[in-house]
Design a protein around this motif. Structure first.
Motif, PDB file in Angstrom:
ATOM      1  N   GLY A 245       0.789  -1.235   0.000  1.00  0.00           N
ATOM      2  CA  GLY A 245       0.000   0.000   0.000  1.00  0.00           C
ATOM      3  C   GLY A 245       0.814   1.273   0.000  1.00  0.00           C
ATOM      4  N   TYR A 246       2.001   1.219   0.623  1.00  0.00           N
ATOM      5  CA  TYR A 246       2.806   2.430   0.784  1.00  0.00           C
ATOM      6  C   TYR A 246       4.218   2.305   0.211  1.00  0.00           C
ATOM      7  N   GLY A 247       4.581   1.119  -0.258  1.00  0.00           N
ATOM      8  CA  GLY A 247       5.919   0.959  -0.801  1.00  0.00           C
ATOM      9  C   GLY A 247       7.011   0.980   0.247  1.00  0.00           C
ATOM     10  N   TRP A 248       6.672   0.632   1.508  1.00  0.00           N
ATOM     11  CA  TRP A 248       7.669   0.597   2.563  1.00  0.00           C
ATOM     12  C   TRP A 248       8.457  -0.702   2.443  1.00  0.00           C
ATOM     13  N   LEU A 249       9.765  -0.587   2.253  1.00  0.00           N
ATOM     14  CA  LEU A 249      10.584  -1.738   1.899  1.00  0.00           C
ATOM     15  C   LEU A 249      11.292  -2.378   3.093  1.00  0.00           C
ATOM     16  N   ASP A 250      10.917  -1.997   4.309  1.00  0.00           N
ATOM     17  CA  ASP A 250      11.632  -2.515   5.475  1.00  0.00           C
ATOM     18  C   ASP A 250      10.757  -3.311   6.431  1.00  0.00           C
ATOM     19  N   GLY A 251       9.565  -3.692   6.045  1.00  0.00           N
ATOM     20  CA  GLY A 251       8.767  -4.550   6.920  1.00  0.00           C
ATOM     21  C   GLY A 251       9.352  -5.949   6.963  1.00  0.00           C
ATOM     22  N   SER A 252       9.341  -6.566   8.132  1.00  0.00           N
ATOM     23  CA  SER A 252       9.894  -7.911   8.266  1.00  0.00           C
ATOM     24  C   SER A 252       8.811  -8.943   7.988  1.00  0.00           C
ATOM     25  N   LEU A 253       8.967  -9.674   6.908  1.00  0.00           N
ATOM     26  CA  LEU A 253       7.967 -10.660   6.495  1.00  0.00           C
ATOM     27  C   LEU A 253       8.343 -12.070   6.970  1.00  0.00           C
ATOM     28  N   HIS A 254       8.948 -12.137   8.148  1.00  0.00           N
ATOM     29  CA  HIS A 254       9.424 -13.435   8.642  1.00  0.00           C
ATOM     30  C   HIS A 254       8.291 -14.407   8.931  1.00  0.00           C
ATOM     31  N   GLY A 255       7.055 -13.897   9.107  1.00  0.00           N
ATOM     32  CA  GLY A 255       5.922 -14.782   9.324  1.00  0.00           C
ATOM     33  C   GLY A 255       5.336 -15.348   8.053  1.00  0.00           C
ATOM     34  N   ASP A 256       5.863 -14.958   6.914  1.00  0.00           N
ATOM     35  CA  ASP A 256       5.315 -15.372   5.620  1.00  0.00           C
ATOM     36  C   ASP A 256       5.866 -16.751   5.242  1.00  0.00           C
ATOM     37  N   VAL A 257       4.976 -17.692   4.990  1.00  0.00           N
ATOM     38  CA  VAL A 257       5.392 -19.051   4.666  1.00  0.00           C
ATOM     39  C   VAL A 257       6.253 -19.083   3.405  1.00  0.00           C
ATOM     40  N   VAL A 292      13.996  -7.730   0.336  1.00  0.00           N
ATOM     41  CA  VAL A 292      14.625  -9.052   0.350  1.00  0.00           C
ATOM     42  C   VAL A 292      13.558 -10.135   0.332  1.00  0.00           C
ATOM     43  N   GLY A 293      12.485  -9.921   1.113  1.00  0.00           N
ATOM     44  CA  GLY A 293      11.368 -10.864   1.090  1.00  0.00           C
ATOM     45  C   GLY A 293      10.767 -11.005  -0.291  1.00  0.00           C
ATOM     46  N   ALA A 294      10.667  -9.905  -1.015  1.00  0.00           N
ATOM     47  CA  ALA A 294      10.127  -9.956  -2.376  1.00  0.00           C
ATOM     48  C   ALA A 294      11.037 -10.762  -3.301  1.00  0.00           C
ATOM     49  N   HIS A 295      12.348 -10.655  -3.117  1.00  0.00           N
ATOM     50  CA  HIS A 295      13.269 -11.479  -3.904  1.00  0.00           C
ATOM     51  C   HIS A 295      13.082 -12.953  -3.571  1.00  0.00           C
ATOM     52  N   LEU A 296      12.829 -13.256  -2.302  1.00  0.00           N
ATOM     53  CA  LEU A 296      12.590 -14.651  -1.923  1.00  0.00           C
ATOM     54  C   LEU A 296      11.274 -15.152  -2.504  1.00  0.00           C
ATOM     55  N   TRP A 297      10.265 -14.298  -2.555  1.00  0.00           N
ATOM     56  CA  TRP A 297       9.012 -14.661  -3.247  1.00  0.00           C
ATOM     57  C   TRP A 297       9.303 -14.997  -4.702  1.00  0.00           C
ATOM     58  N   ALA A 298      10.091 -14.123  -5.333  1.00  0.00           N
ATOM     59  CA  ALA A 298      10.306 -14.237  -6.784  1.00  0.00           C
ATOM     60  C   ALA A 298      11.056 -15.504  -7.156  1.00  0.00           C
ATOM     61  N   MET A 299      11.747 -16.130  -6.199  1.00  0.00           N
ATOM     62  CA  MET A 299      12.383 -17.403  -6.475  1.00  0.00           C
ATOM     63  C   MET A 299      11.359 -18.464  -6.866  1.00  0.00           C
ATOM     64  N   GLN A 300      10.100 -18.276  -6.401  1.00  0.00           N
ATOM     65  CA  GLN A 300       9.062 -19.277  -6.589  1.00  0.00           C
ATOM     66  C   GLN A 300       8.067 -18.892  -7.674  1.00  0.00           C
ATOM     67  N   THR A 301       7.755 -17.605  -7.784  1.00  0.00           N
ATOM     68  CA  THR A 301       6.791 -17.159  -8.795  1.00  0.00           C
ATOM     69  C   THR A 301       7.007 -15.689  -9.078  1.00  0.00           C
TER      70      THR A 301
END
Length: 305
Positions: A245-257, A292-301
């Motif tokens: 929603g805001y383009g904030w690139l520092d949220g920790s997505l450690h809870g994301d499977v 960084v989380g987005a890069h980890l997402w992109a490894m899969q899709t």
């Protein structure tokens, strides 16, 4: 004297950086195969949305180094429409995200270097409004992306905002706030998500959550604190909503499977990576943890999550 037009029709052109990843942007908007709200081709996106409360269709047509943006809205034009469209389009495309700074800082990292080299210029596509991002984040809590897409579709069908061109539009906070709990339940939302969506919508309507106002002058920490005070909203929901929603690139997505799955693959681990381990690993990449989380997402899709 001619009668004023009863609809907005705007067009503008935006330059794109040489590393803009058009296919990633398209994949994000192609997630719903039924295409009730978004229609995507290799070079174009048509998306239904509300423009000053009225159904509208946003079109983006891509060339090699630019994108043509057009808006057709079922409402009379108003001063400031062109500036508002430019701002929204730039946010959606992620053009203000300082990804070059991130890549410069970490392209020599033993683990991130490969991710950056594989997807240079990776940006995170954003939703048209912060409210849409929050609704998606709440909808997607603890369920698969496929199930979340289905719920999102049912919500739009329930409210029924449809542009004259046929595309459904995401509902406004006012429209969601006016729904009855049973209506959301029949659409497939759990009781917990129903309570959260209704409270989120009501506080947005009442001004307690100035989601649009925060686009201009909101501090991420303040937004996070206000959202975390609401029942049914936890750290993952806040980090995801702030990212989309805001383009904030520092949220920790450690809870994301999916983030944890990507980290497991990146580290070459046979066993799963825990949320705590993921949180500690991501901490070393502040203020870029969500990217960084987005890069980890992109490894899969390419579509992200």
């Amino acid at each position: 004297m001619a009668e004023p037009a009863d609809f907005v029709s705007l067009s503008l052109s935006l330059s794109l950086p040489a590393d803009f990843r058009r296919d990633d942007f398209m994949a994000f908007h192609r997630r719903d195969a039924q295409e009730l709200s978004e229609r995507v081709t290799a070079l174009s996106l048509s998306k239904g949305l509300l423009w000053r409360g009225a159904p509208a269709c946003l079109s983006m047509d891509f060339a090699a180094d630019a994108v043509r943006v057009e808006l057709d809205a079922d409402v009379s034009p108003q001063a400031g429409d062109a500036a508002a469209l430019t701002s929204m389009a730039r946010r959606m495309l992620g053009l203000a995200q300082p990804v070059a700074d991130f890549e410069c800082a970490h392209r020599g990292h033993p683990q991130l270097a490969g991710l950056i080299a594989a997807r240079p210029g990776l940006r995170v596509p954003q939703t048209t409004t912060p409210f849409e991002a929050l609704v998606w984040a709440v909808t997607g809590q603890q369920i698969s992306v496929h199930a979340a897409i289905s719920l999102r579709r049912r919500l739009m069908q329930l409210v029924g905002n449809r542009h004259s061109g046929g595309l459904l539009c995401h509902p406004s906070p006012q429209q969601v706030a006016e729904l009855e709990p049973d209506q959301l339940g029949q659409a497939g939302f759990s009781r917990a998500k129903t309570r959260t969506l209704l409270e989120l919508s009501r506080q947005t309507v009442d001004g307690g959550l100035p989601l649009q106002g925060w686009l201009d002058d909101g501090a991420p920490e303040e937004i996070a604190a206000r959202l975390l005070a609401m029942p049914g909203i936890g750290p993952w929901t806040v980090s995801y909503a702030l990212l989309r929603g805001y383009g904030w690139l520092d949220g920790s997505l450690h809870g994301d499977v999916a983030v944890r799955r990507g980290l497991q693959r990146l580290l070459g681990r046979a066993e799963a990576v825990s949320p705590r381990e993921t949180e500690q690993w991501l901490q070393g990449f502040a203020p870029w943890r969500a990217l960084v989380g987005a890069h980890l997402w992109a490894m899969q899709t390419a579509a992200g999550y």
